[in-house]
Design an enzyme around this catalytic site. Structure first.
Site, PDB file in Angstrom:
ATOM      1  N   LYS A  11       2.926  -1.321   8.063  1.00  0.00           N
ATOM      2  CA  LYS A  11       4.189  -2.053   8.023  1.00  0.00           C
ATOM      3  C   LYS A  11       5.098  -1.591   9.172  1.00  0.00           C
ATOM      4  O   LYS A  11       4.821  -0.581   9.833  1.00  0.00           O
ATOM      5  CB  LYS A  11       4.830  -1.841   6.649  1.00  0.00           C
ATOM      6  CG  LYS A  11       3.989  -2.430   5.498  1.00  0.00           C
ATOM      7  CD  LYS A  11       4.623  -2.142   4.138  1.00  0.00           C
ATOM      8  CE  LYS A  11       3.827  -2.762   2.998  1.00  0.00           C
ATOM      9  NZ  LYS A  11       4.405  -2.443   1.669  1.00  0.00           N
ATOM     10  N   HIS A 117       0.244  -1.437   3.616  1.00  0.00           N
ATOM     11  CA  HIS A 117      -0.238  -2.346   2.567  1.00  0.00           C
ATOM     12  C   HIS A 117      -1.752  -2.273   2.501  1.00  0.00           C
ATOM     13  O   HIS A 117      -2.409  -2.163   3.542  1.00  0.00           O
ATOM     14  CB  HIS A 117       0.160  -3.796   2.882  1.00  0.00           C
ATOM     15  CG  HIS A 117      -0.673  -4.807   2.140  1.00  0.00           C
ATOM     16  ND1 HIS A 117      -0.425  -5.147   0.830  1.00  0.00           N
ATOM     17  CD2 HIS A 117      -1.790  -5.494   2.504  1.00  0.00           C
ATOM     18  CE1 HIS A 117      -1.348  -6.028   0.434  1.00  0.00           C
ATOM     19  NE2 HIS A 117      -2.183  -6.258   1.433  1.00  0.00           N
ATOM     20  N   GLU A 128      -6.157 -12.607   1.855  1.00  0.00           N
ATOM     21  CA  GLU A 128      -5.295 -12.003   2.889  1.00  0.00           C
ATOM     22  C   GLU A 128      -5.990 -11.997   4.260  1.00  0.00           C
ATOM     23  O   GLU A 128      -5.342 -12.246   5.272  1.00  0.00           O
ATOM     24  CB  GLU A 128      -4.897 -10.581   2.456  1.00  0.00           C
ATOM     25  CG  GLU A 128      -3.964 -10.611   1.253  1.00  0.00           C
ATOM     26  CD  GLU A 128      -3.743  -9.249   0.602  1.00  0.00           C
ATOM     27  OE1 GLU A 128      -4.287  -8.236   1.098  1.00  0.00           O
ATOM     28  OE2 GLU A 128      -3.014  -9.199  -0.411  1.00  0.00           O
TER      29      GLU A 128
HETATM   30  P1  RTP Z   1       1.449  -3.640  -1.045  1.00  0.00           P
HETATM   31  O1  RTP Z   1       1.151  -5.020  -1.612  1.00  0.00           O
HETATM   32  O2  RTP Z   1       2.483  -3.666   0.034  1.00  0.00           O
HETATM   33  O3  RTP Z   1       0.207  -2.885  -0.698  1.00  0.00           O
HETATM   34  O4  RTP Z   1       2.109  -2.803  -2.195  1.00  0.00           O
HETATM   35  P2  RTP Z   1       1.620  -2.596  -3.676  1.00  0.00           P
HETATM   36  O5  RTP Z   1       0.448  -3.483  -3.997  1.00  0.00           O
HETATM   37  O6  RTP Z   1       1.452  -1.129  -3.847  1.00  0.00           O
HETATM   38  O7  RTP Z   1       2.883  -3.082  -4.491  1.00  0.00           O
HETATM   39  P3  RTP Z   1       3.374  -4.549  -4.918  1.00  0.00           P
HETATM   40  O8  RTP Z   1       3.810  -4.470  -6.325  1.00  0.00           O
HETATM   41  O9  RTP Z   1       2.383  -5.606  -4.517  1.00  0.00           O
HETATM   42  O10 RTP Z   1       4.674  -4.687  -4.026  1.00  0.00           O
HETATM   43  C1  RTP Z   1       4.582  -5.096  -2.699  1.00  0.00           C
HETATM   44  C2  RTP Z   1       5.593  -4.364  -1.890  1.00  0.00           C
HETATM   45  O11 RTP Z   1       6.891  -4.745  -2.304  1.00  0.00           O
HETATM   46  C3  RTP Z   1       7.779  -3.653  -2.123  1.00  0.00           C
HETATM   47  N1  RTP Z   1       8.388  -3.342  -3.398  1.00  0.00           N
HETATM   48  N2  RTP Z   1       9.670  -3.070  -3.510  1.00  0.00           N
HETATM   49  N3  RTP Z   1      12.230  -2.456  -4.545  1.00  0.00           N
HETATM   50  C4  RTP Z   1      11.183  -2.489  -5.366  1.00  0.00           C
HETATM   51  O12 RTP Z   1      11.274  -2.237  -6.540  1.00  0.00           O
HETATM   52  C5  RTP Z   1       9.878  -2.834  -4.802  1.00  0.00           C
HETATM   53  N4  RTP Z   1       8.758  -2.946  -5.493  1.00  0.00           N
HETATM   54  C6  RTP Z   1       7.813  -3.275  -4.585  1.00  0.00           C
HETATM   55  C7  RTP Z   1       6.972  -2.485  -1.593  1.00  0.00           C
HETATM   56  O13 RTP Z   1       7.049  -2.476  -0.162  1.00  0.00           O
HETATM   57  C8  RTP Z   1       5.581  -2.841  -2.045  1.00  0.00           C
HETATM   58  O14 RTP Z   1       4.613  -2.199  -1.241  1.00  0.00           O
END
Ligand code: RTP
Length: 150
Positions: A11, A117, A128
């Site tokens: 990112k 990510h 993706e």
């Molecule tokens: P990613 O898709 O980026 O690999 O992350 P992930 O599966 O670990 O988490 P996901 O739930 O899919 O969330 C995607 C991205 O959104 C941002 N996020 N912000 N402020 C918040 O509560 C929050 N929750 C998620 C993070 O950048 C996360 O990686």
């Protein structure tokens, strides 16, 4: 036999902080093969499409702004179990909950600046990769395979 692939993206914070080499090193040293790699500025519609499952979340606008705030490094890594293992190498979504030794556990503090990510399933990876690499990825044979797989 086609090997599993994952979409891994450094990112904008990871790029700006000079973590590209460190992250590539970890996947390479694990034994995974790099099949797609590019640095790119992200159009808003692509970021929105990538995270469309999260479009109803309150953090969605900030998430899209974050992803388009600077260049990302888009990658496709290939190898046995790369989707699940890639997620383990990356660590928990919230870096404060990520184990030391994981990428987020070593390099991040906040969920909104969590560096990287990784696809969360083989199906997501396929979606993706098609989204980020419409031109396709590079076909090549990892000659070290017999030294990585028995
Ligand atoms: P990613 O898709 O980026 O690999 O992350 P992930 O599966 O670990 O988490 P996901 O739930 O899919 O969330 C995607 C991205 O959104 C941002 N996020 N912000 N402020 C918040 O509560 C929050 N929750 C998620 C993070 O950048 C996360 O990686």
């Amino acid at each position: 036999m086609a090997m599993e692939q994952s979409y891994i993206m450094i990112k904008p914070d990871g790029v700006q902080r000079g973590l590209v080499g460190e992250i590539i090193k970890r996947f390479e040293q694990r034994g995974y093969a790099l099949k797609g790699l590019k640095i790119m500025n992200v159009q808003r519609h692509l970021a929105e499409k990538h995270y469309e499952d999260l479009s109803s979340k309150p953090f969605f606008p900030a998430l899209v702004d974050y992803i388009i705030s600077g260049p990302v490094v888009a990658m496709v890594w290939e190898g046995k179990g790369v989707v699940a293992t890639g997620r383990k190498m990356i660590g928990a979504t919230n870096p404060l909950a990520s184990e030391p030794g994981t990428i987020r556990g070593d390099f991040a503090i906040e969920v909104g600046r969590n560096v990287i990510h990784g696809s969360d399933s083989v199906e997501s990876a396929q979606r993706e990769i098609a989204l980020w690499f419409p031109e396709g990825v590079t076909e090549w044979t990892q000659v070290a395979k017999p030294w990585i797989y028995e």
